[in-house]
Design a protein around this motif. Structure first.
Motif, mmCIF file in Angstrom:
data_model
loop_
_atom_site.group_PDB
_atom_site.id
_atom_site.type_symbol
_atom_site.label_atom_id
_atom_site.label_comp_id
_atom_site.label_asym_id
_atom_site.label_seq_id
_atom_site.Cartn_x
_atom_site.Cartn_y
_atom_site.Cartn_z
ATOM 1 N N TYR A 298 -3.408 1.163 -14.304
ATOM 2 C CA TYR A 298 -3.513 -0.015 -13.430
ATOM 3 C C TYR A 298 -2.755 0.233 -12.145
ATOM 4 N N LYS A 299 -3.081 -0.608 -11.179
ATOM 5 C CA LYS A 299 -2.298 -0.642 -9.947
ATOM 6 C C LYS A 299 -1.991 -2.110 -9.698
ATOM 7 N N LEU A 300 -0.744 -2.372 -9.393
ATOM 8 C CA LEU A 300 -0.306 -3.758 -9.171
ATOM 9 C C LEU A 300 0.239 -3.849 -7.758
ATOM 10 N N GLU A 301 -0.319 -4.788 -6.995
ATOM 11 C CA GLU A 301 0.144 -4.976 -5.614
ATOM 12 C C GLU A 301 0.667 -6.385 -5.474
ATOM 13 N N VAL A 302 1.934 -6.506 -5.130
ATOM 14 C CA VAL A 302 2.488 -7.852 -4.913
ATOM 15 C C VAL A 302 2.732 -8.008 -3.415
ATOM 16 N N LYS A 303 2.031 -8.949 -2.799
ATOM 17 C CA LYS A 303 2.234 -9.275 -1.384
ATOM 18 C C LYS A 303 2.633 -10.748 -1.317
ATOM 19 N N PRO A 304 3.230 -11.178 -0.190
ATOM 20 C CA PRO A 304 3.705 -12.566 -0.159
ATOM 21 C C PRO A 304 2.590 -13.595 -0.421
ATOM 22 N N ASN A 305 1.338 -13.225 -0.087
ATOM 23 C CA ASN A 305 0.281 -14.232 -0.251
ATOM 24 C C ASN A 305 -0.634 -13.973 -1.443
ATOM 25 N N ARG A 306 -0.443 -12.863 -2.126
ATOM 26 C CA ARG A 306 -1.361 -12.586 -3.248
ATOM 27 C C ARG A 306 -0.820 -11.468 -4.136
ATOM 28 N N ILE A 307 -1.148 -11.589 -5.423
ATOM 29 C CA ILE A 307 -0.894 -10.474 -6.351
ATOM 30 C C ILE A 307 -2.249 -9.910 -6.754
ATOM 31 N N THR A 308 -2.421 -8.609 -6.578
ATOM 32 C CA THR A 308 -3.687 -7.990 -6.970
ATOM 33 C C THR A 308 -3.437 -6.983 -8.091
ATOM 34 N N ILE A 309 -4.194 -7.149 -9.158
ATOM 35 C CA ILE A 309 -4.111 -6.236 -10.311
ATOM 36 C C ILE A 309 -5.409 -5.455 -10.356
ATOM 37 N N MET A 310 -5.315 -4.157 -10.108
ATOM 38 C CA MET A 310 -6.521 -3.331 -10.098
ATOM 39 C C MET A 310 -6.570 -2.464 -11.347
ATOM 40 N N SER A 311 -7.735 -2.435 -11.976
ATOM 41 C CA SER A 311 -7.926 -1.546 -13.125
ATOM 42 C C SER A 311 -9.421 -1.367 -13.324
#
Ligand code: ACM
Ligand code: ZN
Length: 609
Positions: A100-113
């Motif tokens: 997986y790849k997890l991206e935490v930004k101030p306006n969104r969390i994106t979980i890629m898999s």
């Protein structure tokens, strides 16, 4: 500033910065790559969940929503379109099953898999980025539910990451099995090895052979203390799982990407089954009863057609229940004395041209393997299935040490490493003189952590056959769920990191710093982990008749060790340990770890002898 002071100030700020980082992102098992960024994402009542239209993703998003509802009183709604302030589960191409790849930004969390498995592991990481209270079963007020901005890329080192539980020596109910699986899933492990049959009790309902549970699940009493104590409690003990309960557990585990690996022991450890159906034995005794003490018993299955028919019937019900592609058939600790005395066994060996009882064991396992393979499954067995020749497609679970795993890999068979000297979690983890009765060896946390499951004796090609690792919890001396957790944790965390994290990321010093934060999560889940981590290990040298050198150490970071030699308990003003010291025969060392004035470990002690 003079140069000494400059060095000090620089060092001080380096420590402050390191500590700040250490406190921010603190995950077990350590992910492959973490890039920290500025800012935070803050969860609130308007945070949405956006995920692919798929049952698995829906369930995973549901886990997150449930946690927030329970711990924070925050209701997360499913969003119909992608917006800001949301957790976005994004299916992408080209990633591994569990990556997986997890991206935490101030306006969104994106979980890629690419697969839901990866999304589930990203969720476990996200939980560990949140305040530990996210694990609370009750609502916590006054918490800022924020996550530090970062990018995490992650994928496991091994495909097999198991935890075993013996439910035969002592029985653990369905609710506890679910909790055990929760902890497995939380730590990105993916196999629950369920040890279901033993000499002391048969624990799984088999419809065709109801006596296995009606009778074979109950022993008339249990030994008190060690296996040779000769003292018994006089109280019948039993328990088993119905097939309906088994199905419930398999679904529960599968929802959390955990495969349930059932173990049906053969040809040894079969006394409970034989006590119900004596015709499956070599018939050397008048009466068979489930064992009431621990150990290894000579009453084993006799390799006759009746036995194979019975085992095939049992395994057929196992195949119907368990979707696992691998079935554990035991194979360990099968004494050969019954076979040596049995006319049928001896005639069979002659007819088949087998040179000894080890080859008879191999014949037994190979017949079972043929049947299991014919149903599209594979077998795994303990080391002893190597005796007399390994069945053609068998996997080996290496418990007697590493040799079984090495032999298997050299023959290009898959192996799982769980050498008892490192990964048997029923062994002592603290000073045996202050711990409850456990199995004889001493395997402290660091020894578990440091174990390298890919032996250097193997070539690069052979190393590929090491599929992973497993922590084993045998329960002869473990009678309650609390004690299972005490013995398993935190050592299971050391195993989960070896199973998941890359070799480059496996680092004891980093682990012990992350472990303390992780304890706060286990506290929220009320896990009864052992705190020997904070206790001082006292080593008294063997040298000297009149004086001996004493060294003190402790696993926990950032503590001071204080000690006495006059028999009193150490207090915050007792001598501070700096370097090894000498005691004489009249002295006894007592030690304890402190942070400032506060003690953090219990008092440990050792005398001159
Ligand atoms: C075992 O511990 N007998 C596998
Ligand atoms: Zn026999």
């Amino acid at each position: 500033m003079n140069s000494e002071r400059k060095v000090f100030v620089t060092f001080y700020w380096l420590c402050v910065v390191c500590l700040a980082y250490a406190q921010q992102i603190n995950i077990i098992p350590q992910p492959l790559k973490i890039t920290e960024q500025k800012g935070v994402f803050e969860f609130n009542n308007r945070t949405g969940l956006y995920f692919p239209n798929d049952e698995d993703y829906k369930r995973i998003a549901g886990f997150l929503a449930n946690s927030f509802q329970q711990a924070a009183g925050i209701s997360m709604e499913t969003a119909s379109k992608l917006s800001s302030n949301c957790v976005y589960f994004k299916k992408v191409r080209g990633m591994g099953l569990e990556a997986y790849k997890l991206e935490v930004k101030p306006n969104r969390i994106t979980i890629m898999s690419s697969y839901p498995n990866g999304a589930f592991y990203a969720l476990q990481t996200l939980y560990q980025l949140l305040p530990e209270y996210i694990y609370s079963p009750v609502k916590k007020g006054g918490i800022t539910w924020s996550v530090p901005c970062c990018e995490i890329e992650d994928t496991p080192r091994f495909s097999y990451r198991g935890m075993h539980l013996d439910v035969c020596s002592h029985f653990f109910d369905i609710d506890y099995i679910k909790r055990y699986i929760d902890l497995i899933a939380m730590h990105k492990q993916n196999v629950f090895h369920w040890h279901l049959t033993e000499d002391q009790g048969w624990r799984i309902e088999i419809k065709k052979y109801p006596e296995l549970t009606e009778k074979g699940s109950i022993r008339k009493e249990t030994i008190i203390g060690t296996l040779n104590s000769g003292v018994y409690d006089g109280t019948p003990y039993g328990g088993y799982y119905t097939q309906e309960q088994i199905r419930d557990i398999i679904k529960y585990a599968s929802d959390r990407f955990v495969t349930v690996l059932p173990e049906i022991e053969m040809p040894g450890h079969a006394l409970a089954a034989i006590s119900c159906y004596p015709e499956l034995s070599c018939g050397l005794e008048e009466k068979y009863e489930p064992a009431t003490r621990w150990g290894v018993f000579p009453q084993v299955y006799c390799p006759k057609e009746k036995t194979f028919a019975f085992l095939e019937d049992v395994l057929s019900e196992i195949f119907d229940l368990f979707p696992s592609p691998i079935i554990h058939i035991g194979g360990d600790e099968c004494p050969k004395q019954s076979w040596e005395k049995c006319l049928h066994c001896q005639v069979l060996m002659k007819r088949l041209g087998l040179k000894d009882e080890f080859e008879l064991q191999s014949y037994f396992i190979q017949r079972i393997e043929k049947f299991v393979n014919s149903k599209g499954r594979k077998i795994i067995g303990w080391d002893e299935i190597l005796q007399g020749g390994l069945a053609p497609n068998a996997m080996v679970m290496s418990w007697l040490g590493e040799e079984g795993g090495i032999k298997a890999a050299k023959q290009h068979h898959n192996a799982v490493m769980c050498p008892n000297q490192k990964y048997y979690l029923d062994y002592y983890q603290g000073d045996p003189s202050t711990e409850r009765l456990a199995m004889g060896h001493y395997v402290p946390l660091k020894e578990v952590y440091d174990y390298n499951p890919v032996p250097n004796k193997l070539t690069a090609d052979e190393k590929k056959y090491i599929m992973g690792v497993e922590g084993c919890v045998w329960t002869e001396y473990i009678t309650t769920p609390e004690h299972v957790e005490y013995m398993a944790y935190p050592r299971a965390l050391a195993i989960c990191e070896t199973a998941w994290s890359s070799v480059e990321n496996k680092n004891w010093d980093s682990f012990i710093h992350r472990l303390e934060k992780h304890f706060t999560r286990l506290d929220e889940k009320k896990v009864n982990y052992c705190r020997a981590f904070y206790d001082v290990n006292i080593e008294v040298g063997k040298d000297g008749t009149y004086s001996k050198v004493v060294s003190l150490s402790v696993d926990a970071p950032d503590v001071e060790i204080r000690y006495t030699t006059d028999g009193s308990d150490p207090v915050s003003s007792s001598p501070l340990y700096k370097i090894p010291f000498v005691i004489n025969p009249s002295e006894k060392v007592k030690a304890r770890s402190f942070r400032g004035l506060i003690w953090v470990g219990k008092v440990t002690s050792k005398g001159f002898n």
